[in-house]
Write a protein that holds these residues in place. Structure first.
Motif, PDB file in Angstrom:
ATOM      1  N   LEU A  38       0.845  -1.204   0.000  1.00 50.78           N
ATOM      2  CA  LEU A  38       0.000   0.000   0.000  1.00 50.78           C
ATOM      3  C   LEU A  38       0.875   1.248   0.000  1.00 50.78           C
ATOM      4  CD1 LEU A  38      -2.688   1.505   0.143  1.00 50.78           C
ATOM      5  CD2 LEU A  38      -2.662   1.213   2.622  1.00 50.78           C
ATOM      6  N   GLU A  39       1.895   1.216   0.838  1.00 49.52           N
ATOM      7  CA  GLU A  39       2.800   2.357   0.923  1.00 49.52           C
ATOM      8  C   GLU A  39       3.470   2.644  -0.431  1.00 49.52           C
ATOM      9  OE1 GLU A  39       6.589   3.424   3.615  1.00 49.52           O
ATOM     10  OE2 GLU A  39       5.406   1.685   4.232  1.00 49.52           O
ATOM     11  N   ALA A  40       3.730   1.596  -1.188  1.00 49.61           N
ATOM     12  CA  ALA A  40       4.386   1.775  -2.491  1.00 49.61           C
ATOM     13  C   ALA A  40       3.404   2.223  -3.576  1.00 49.61           C
ATOM     14  CB  ALA A  40       5.054   0.466  -2.913  1.00 49.61           C
ATOM     15  N   GLY A  41       2.108   2.243  -3.261  1.00 49.08           N
ATOM     16  CA  GLY A  41       1.129   2.735  -4.234  1.00 49.08           C
ATOM     17  C   GLY A  41       0.095   1.706  -4.680  1.00 49.08           C
ATOM     18  N   TYR A  42       0.282   0.446  -4.310  1.00 53.93           N
ATOM     19  CA  TYR A  42      -0.710  -0.582  -4.696  1.00 53.93           C
ATOM     20  C   TYR A  42      -1.908  -0.447  -3.765  1.00 53.93           C
ATOM     21  CZ  TYR A  42       3.272  -2.776  -7.089  1.00 53.93           C
ATOM     22  OH  TYR A  42       4.343  -3.032  -7.896  1.00 53.93           O
ATOM     23  N   ASN A  43      -3.047  -0.030  -4.308  1.00 53.80           N
ATOM     24  CA  ASN A  43      -4.161   0.193  -3.381  1.00 53.80           C
ATOM     25  C   ASN A  43      -5.479  -0.473  -3.771  1.00 53.80           C
ATOM     26  OD1 ASN A  43      -4.661   1.852  -5.497  1.00 53.80           O
ATOM     27  ND2 ASN A  43      -5.113   3.676  -4.302  1.00 53.80           N
ATOM     28  N   TYR A  44      -5.555  -1.117  -4.936  1.00 58.46           N
ATOM     29  CA  TYR A  44      -6.799  -1.814  -5.290  1.00 58.46           C
ATOM     30  C   TYR A  44      -6.684  -3.307  -5.027  1.00 58.46           C
ATOM     31  CZ  TYR A  44      -8.750   2.206  -7.830  1.00 58.46           C
ATOM     32  OH  TYR A  44      -9.277   3.435  -8.172  1.00 58.46           O
ATOM     33  N   LEU A  45      -7.609  -3.854  -4.266  1.00 56.55           N
ATOM     34  CA  LEU A  45      -7.689  -5.312  -4.090  1.00 56.55           C
ATOM     35  C   LEU A  45      -8.910  -5.776  -4.885  1.00 56.55           C
ATOM     36  CD1 LEU A  45      -7.480  -7.273  -0.729  1.00 56.55           C
ATOM     37  CD2 LEU A  45      -9.039  -7.864  -2.561  1.00 56.55           C
ATOM     38  N   VAL A  80     -11.628  -4.538   3.776  1.00 54.05           N
ATOM     39  CA  VAL A  80     -10.609  -4.021   2.837  1.00 54.05           C
ATOM     40  C   VAL A  80     -10.440  -2.506   3.040  1.00 54.05           C
ATOM     41  CG1 VAL A  80     -10.163  -3.629   0.364  1.00 54.05           C
ATOM     42  CG2 VAL A  80     -10.945  -5.881   1.158  1.00 54.05           C
ATOM     43  N   HIS A  81     -11.552  -1.808   3.151  1.00 54.71           N
ATOM     44  CA  HIS A  81     -11.480  -0.349   3.365  1.00 54.71           C
ATOM     45  C   HIS A  81     -10.826  -0.006   4.702  1.00 54.71           C
ATOM     46  CE1 HIS A  81     -15.049   0.180   0.384  1.00 54.71           C
ATOM     47  NE2 HIS A  81     -13.898   0.330  -0.231  1.00 54.71           N
ATOM     48  N   SER A  82     -11.062  -0.846   5.712  1.00 57.56           N
ATOM     49  CA  SER A  82     -10.500  -0.543   7.048  1.00 57.56           C
ATOM     50  C   SER A  82      -8.971  -0.568   7.014  1.00 57.56           C
ATOM     51  CB  SER A  82     -11.027  -1.528   8.091  1.00 57.56           C
ATOM     52  OG  SER A  82     -10.358  -2.787   7.958  1.00 57.56           O
ATOM     53  N   LYS A  83      -8.406  -1.219   5.983  1.00 63.14           N
ATOM     54  CA  LYS A  83      -6.942  -1.271   5.831  1.00 63.14           C
ATOM     55  C   LYS A  83      -6.421  -0.109   4.987  1.00 63.14           C
ATOM     56  CE  LYS A  83      -6.503  -4.956   8.105  1.00 63.14           C
ATOM     57  NZ  LYS A  83      -5.596  -5.182   9.207  1.00 63.14           N
ATOM     58  N   GLY A  84      -7.321   0.743   4.543  1.00 62.01           N
ATOM     59  CA  GLY A  84      -6.909   1.875   3.704  1.00 62.01           C
ATOM     60  C   GLY A  84      -6.836   1.517   2.226  1.00 62.01           C
ATOM     61  N   LEU A  85      -7.390   0.350   1.874  1.00 61.50           N
ATOM     62  CA  LEU A  85      -7.360  -0.109   0.483  1.00 61.50           C
ATOM     63  C   LEU A  85      -8.695   0.170  -0.207  1.00 61.50           C
ATOM     64  CD1 LEU A  85      -5.837  -3.609   1.285  1.00 61.50           C
ATOM     65  CD2 LEU A  85      -4.645  -1.761   0.092  1.00 61.50           C
TER      66      LEU A  85
END
Ligand code: GLA
Length: 378
Positions: A38-45, A80-85
């Motif tokens: 996530l920190e590197a920019g991967y944000n869609y699961l 998933v949203h609770s993880k910031g994703l």
């Protein structure tokens, strides 16, 4: 909704196929955070095909498989949203999905509303089982419009594999990305084939509707749903570099709960990701037509702020010694300008060069990624 840089994330299909469930998705969400994705920019699961029951409910709504997703999709999306994703799902423009589950043909508006009610942020939309009397552009327009009116921002990921001249109409439909090539599998042959096909679409790629070269196979090592021979780590590095360079979405396809260190070092390279996510999002061009070695690709791309990215990809089965001449990059011999060249994978700035740059010897199936800064020639 405008999507300014290629989406980055993970999709269930390449490794898990139909073997998906709530536990896998929640563990994968955790793995995004634990591994720094996530920190590197991967944000869609994104959950791909095979998530639904075979029948719609009495109101015509899609129903999540009771065994795979016992608490429903809102529950999974909330986690998933609770993880910031962000949370993605899958449907298809035809009457059935590619794996034979119910799809959205003639249910576009109701499905878009259902996805919105579950908290979906991304919809991958496939092209199987298109009724014979329907045209692709009309089907994607229907879903594009349904999503734009569903009350939630949903990134629309069209997946018609480049067939039926998708490139000519896809930007009309509201799609934010479109699959420009067929399905990838976990082999070097597949990487090479998709890359070569992509050269036809360099001029179609553009901000807001990105060419999608399909999900990544980095780190699969011959295991999973689209496994074939597997690739070497160097081949995975070349594959990742090329997808990043050409501005494809970066959707990871391996099991991110179990990545080895090399896989992580490939997927998390910040400077390579920066080239993919560059704010200017310029089209790539050929800057070293090696007519005597057609399988050796030397491509350039202008970056935000004036730098130039150059990617050298040796797709041939033997070694190569490519070079590029700076006049193909806009720097002629009397300009008084030179290039300071950084080898990204090496993590080293190589120095300042004039007129031409000769790469190191490049082994078969490997690549070089350079970031070049325009400087005054001494
Ligand atoms: C098609 C798509 C794949 C995947 C499968 C699922 O083949 O191109 O990416 O979504 O369907 O059935």
């Amino acid at each position: 909704m405008i999507v300014r840089t290629p989406p980055m994330g993970w999709n269930s299909w390449n490794t898990f196929g139909r073997n998906i469930d709530e536990k896998l998705i929640m563990e994968t969400a955790d793995a995004f955070i634990e591994n720094g994705l996530l920190e590197a920019g991967y944000n869609y699961l994104v959950i791909d095909d095979c998530w639904a029951e075979m029948q719609r409910d009495e109101n015509g709504r899609l129903v999540p498989d009771h065994i795979k997703f016992p608490h429903g999709m809102k529950y999974v999306a909330d986690y998933v949203h609770s993880k910031g994703l962000k949370f993605g799902m899958y449907s298809c423009a035809g009457s059935l999905t590619c794996a034979g589950y119910p799809a959205s043909f003639e249910y576009e508006f109701i499905d878009a509303e259902t996805f919105a009610s579950w908290g979906v942020d991304y919809l991958k939309y496939d092209y199987c089982f298109r009724p014979m009397n329907q045209q692709g552009h009309a089907l994607y327009k229907r879903m594009g419009l349904a999503l734009a009116n569903c009350g939630r921002d949903i990134c629309f990921s069209a997946c018609s594999w480049g067939v039926d001249r998708t490139n000519e109409w896809i930007k009309q439909t509201g799609a934010h990305l479109w699959r420009s090539t067929g399905d990838i599998n976990d082999s070097w042959a597949s990487v090479k084939q998709l890359l070569e096909k992509q050269t036809e679409y360099f001029t179609t790629n553009g901000q807001g509707c990105f060419n999608d070269m399909d999900m990544l196979i980095v780190g699969m090592h011959g295991k999973g749903n689209v496994a074939v021979a597997g690739c070497t780590d160097e081949e995975y590095r070349t594959h990742f570099s090329a997808w990043a360079f050409l501005g494809s979405p970066l959707m990871i396809g391996c099991d991110i709960r179990n990545m080895d260190e090399v896989t992580k070092s490939i997927l998390l390279n910040k400077e390579i990701i920066a080239i993919n996510q560059d704010g200017a999002y310029r089209q790539p061009f050929d800057c070293g037509n090696h007519w005597w070695a057609q399988d050796v690709k030397v491509w350039a791309k202008f970056l935000e702020g004036g730098d130039i990215a150059v990617g050298v990809f040796n797709l041939s089965d033997g070694p190569a010694d490519p070079f590029f001449s700076f006049d193909t990059l806009g720097i002629d011999r009397v300009s008084g300008k030179a290039l300071e060249i950084r080898d990204i994978w090496k993590g080293e700035t190589l120095g300042v060069f004039k007129d031409v740059f000769r790469t190191e010897h490049i082994a078969a199936h490997t690549c070089k990624m350079y970031r070049c800064k325009v400087v005054d020639a001494k």
